[in-house]
Design an enzyme around this catalytic site. Structure first.
Site, PDB file in Angstrom:
ATOM      1  N   CYS A  73      -7.557  -0.979   6.061  1.00  0.00           N
ATOM      2  CA  CYS A  73      -6.483  -1.370   6.969  1.00  0.00           C
ATOM      3  C   CYS A  73      -6.870  -1.054   8.412  1.00  0.00           C
ATOM      4  CB  CYS A  73      -5.182  -0.637   6.646  1.00  0.00           C
ATOM      5  SG  CYS A  73      -3.883  -1.040   7.835  1.00  0.00           S
ATOM      6  N   GLY A  89       1.321  -0.930  10.229  1.00  0.00           N
ATOM      7  CA  GLY A  89       0.957   0.492  10.156  1.00  0.00           C
ATOM      8  C   GLY A  89       1.255   1.115   8.811  1.00  0.00           C
ATOM      9  N   ALA A 135       0.549  -5.336  13.010  1.00  0.00           N
ATOM     10  CA  ALA A 135       0.221  -3.909  13.088  1.00  0.00           C
ATOM     11  C   ALA A 135       1.421  -3.156  12.534  1.00  0.00           C
ATOM     12  CB  ALA A 135      -0.080  -3.495  14.525  1.00  0.00           C
ATOM     13  N   GLY A 169       0.801  -1.220   0.000  1.00  0.00           N
ATOM     14  CA  GLY A 169       0.000   0.000   0.000  1.00  0.00           C
ATOM     15  C   GLY A 169       0.837   1.275   0.000  1.00  0.00           C
TER      16      GLY A 169
END
Lengths: 285, 307
Positions: free
Chosen positions: B134, B76, B74, B50
């Site tokens: 997400c 992020g 996670a 992403g």
């Protein structure tokens, strides 16, 4: 770099809770450099799901089973049973099928080895230092300072001695070698050899102490880190550590698997190292 | 007599895939990380990590935790940002004769539009996958995916800026996924990826602290596959656009489950971490299945569920 579907040649307990596993790995030694690691698939089912990273202890050849056949090339890992994954590994036997991905990551920088070479190993952190010692003894004198809580944590020292490495052992409880921390020995050695370069691998508190000593004296230091990893090839970004100059405003994360696992001490942010599990806590499972 | 090789080619929103197997975003880096392990030209498409307008640092560590049959992450959305992607990653992807699908997100509606605009001009990008799902970032991501109106707004805006096939990746962390699916279809999505990770939590019982620095993370892996299959089945019944099935695929049979319930293609995620060559096994296994079942074209399998 390869994804080996291979088998175990042997898997033996060498000290209470510590195992040595030899894995058939044709061609592995040609590409593996000191300090690199493998991702080991604990079993071919989905539990545990993720592979586990292990430093390569050594590579070598076994004589063939029959005359006329080639020698068998192997790689060897040493591991400590700390959780379910390593628990399952400790039950594996000769002939069991396994998968190995590697060699992975950046190893030790051998160009930096100008002066005296001092290796500092804490417990299972000794693993990546053997291949390094083998390389460094080709060109000069190498010393190994090996620390552990008790004598059970002191591994494979005779194998270093066979390379001609001078070894010094310390244990917290004095059950083998000198009583006290390995960093005390390091201070003394650096007093004697102020131009030394240091290579270290071990638990985070030890690495932090080694880093403080080396920074104060201006001694070049390379550290090999462990981290939780999912992929080992730089895709998942799960194993990052903070690089030097890291701040909330200017975050700077380094991938332990791809940019490490060996770093020059000055590449890393040591300010909160003890609170981060990305550093050398060992594989927890 | 040797049987003829089955046709595995499918089409998603005008993107022609030689087979229906591609990586899930975030599990395959920017493609080049996996080039040493598998021939990228054998997979249906490459789906990149992403991208946001500006580089993003991601979350503090620990970022991953293993659970039974799955992993929590996670990360992020750590990524290089769209400009660095164009400069440093596109040259590699240009050389690979496999369609590249670029996953992206924004922190704000405007950022979604801006990234879409920049990606729209790149001939190397076959299509984009819009991440509104997400669970690991406060801004962007799931905020847009859990509210059908917000999802429709962001899809409409991106549609305005984008002259490429638009795939929208949905979150399972909603009461009724078909509402979001319908909203994004009406707003102009050409296809849907279903699903992103499920929000989960793991606790270290000795320290009494969460095992992820972020507290919670996205659960992926085999543990979520039955949920993903069910959601794909529901979404396929709801929309007319093609659906890409994602969630816990690790072998050909897993992928076939999704195809049978109606997915046109599949994405392999966490399994790439465990075996970087796994997609080749999935493709080979699908082909073998077709030969065994006397199926000449993969499209005979798609949506063949009998109830």
């Amino acid at each position: 770099m390869n994804n080996y579907r291979t088998k175990i040649l042997s898997n033996q307990e060498i000290s209470p809770g510590y195992f040595r596993m030899r894995i058939l790995a044709p061609g592995f030694g040609e590409t593996a450099r000191p300090g690199q690691f493998i991702m080991f698939r604990v079993q071919l089912s989905q539990s545990p799901l993720l592979r586990r990273p292990f430093g390569v202890f050594r590579t070598g050849f076994l004589p063939p089973d029959c005359e006329g056949q080639p020698e068998k090339e192997y790689l060897e890992i040493l591991y400590k049973v700390v959780g379910s994954g390593t628990g399952i590994m400790s039950e594996l036997h000769e002939g069991d099928r396994v998968e190995v991905l590697g060699p992975l990551g950046k190893g030790f920088d051998l160009e930096a080895a100008a002066g005296e070479k001092i290796l500092v190993g804490g417990g299972i952190g000794l693993v990546p230092l053997y291949m390094l010692a083998r390389k460094l003894t080709e060109t000069g004198r190498v010393r190994l300072l090996m620390g552990g809580r008790t004598r059970d944590d002191i591994l494979a020292v005779t194998e270093f001695e066979r390379l001609g490495v001078e070894t010094y052992v310390s244990t917290d409880d004095g059950s083998l070698g000198e009583e006290g921390l390995v960093t005390n020995v390091l201070e003394r050695k650096l007093d004697k050899y102020p131009d030394a370069v240091v290579y270290a691998c071990g638990p985070m508190p030890m690495l932090e102490a080694v880093q403080r000593i080396c920074t104060r004296r201006g001694t070049p230091l390379q550290v090999s880190l462990e981290a939780l990893m999912a992929c080992g090839v730089g895709a998942c970004l799960g194993c990052v550590v903070k690089g030097s100059g890291h701040s909330e405003e200017t975050p700077r994360y380094l991938c332990t698997c791809k940019e490490g696992p060996v770093f020059r001490a000055e590449q890393l942010d040591w300010s909160r190292a003890g609170e981060e599990n990305g550093y050398c806590e060992g594989c927890k499972s | 007599m040797e049987r003829k090789r089955p046709n595995l080619a499918v089409e998603i929103a005008g993107i022609k895939l030689k087979n229906p197997v591609m990586p899930a975003s975030g599990t395959f880096g920017y493609g080049e990380e996996f080039a040493p392990y598998l021939d990228l030209e054998r997979i249906g498409a490459i789906v990149t990590k992403g991208l946001s307008l500006k580089p993003k640092a991601g979350n503090p560590t620990p970022r991953i935790a293993e659970t039974s049959g799955g992993m929590l992450n996670a990360i992020g959305l750590q990524n290089v940002g769209v400009d660095a992607f164009i400069e440093t990653k596109i040259p590699f992807l240009r050389k690979v004769k496999t369609p590249t699908i670029v996953n992206f997100f924004g922190n704000t509606l405007e950022e979604y539009g801006e990234v879409a605009r920049r990606l729209s001009d790149l001939p190397e990008v076959a299509g984009v996958e819009l991440n509104i799902s997400c669970p690991n970032v406060k801004q962007g991501g799931i905020v847009f995916g859990t509210d059908p109106c917000a999802a429709a707004d962001v899809v409409s805006l991106v549609r305005k800026h984008l002259r490429k096939p638009l795939i929208v990746k949905l979150t399972p962390n909603v009461t009724d996924i078909t509402v979001t699916a319908r909203a994004v279809e009406e707003a102009g999505a050409d296809a849907i990826s279903c699903i992103n990770t499920l929000t989960g939590m793991a606790v270290d019982v000795r320290s009494r602290r969460p095992r992820l620095a972020n507290g919670t993370g996205g659960l992926s892996g085999p543990a979520i596959r039955p949920i993903a299959v069910r959601l794909v089945h529901q979404v396929v019944q709801t929309v007319r656009i093609p659906v890409i099935g994602v969630g816990g695929i690790g072998c050909a049979e897993d992928a076939l489950e999704f195809l049978v319930v109606g997915a046109t293609a599949v994405q392999v995620g966490t399994a790439n971490f465990i075996d970087p060559t796994v997609m080749l096994s999935v493709i080979g296994g699908i082909e073998k299945f077709c030969i065994e079942e006397g199926i000449g074209d993969i499209r005979e399998i798609i949506g063949s569920l009998e109830l």
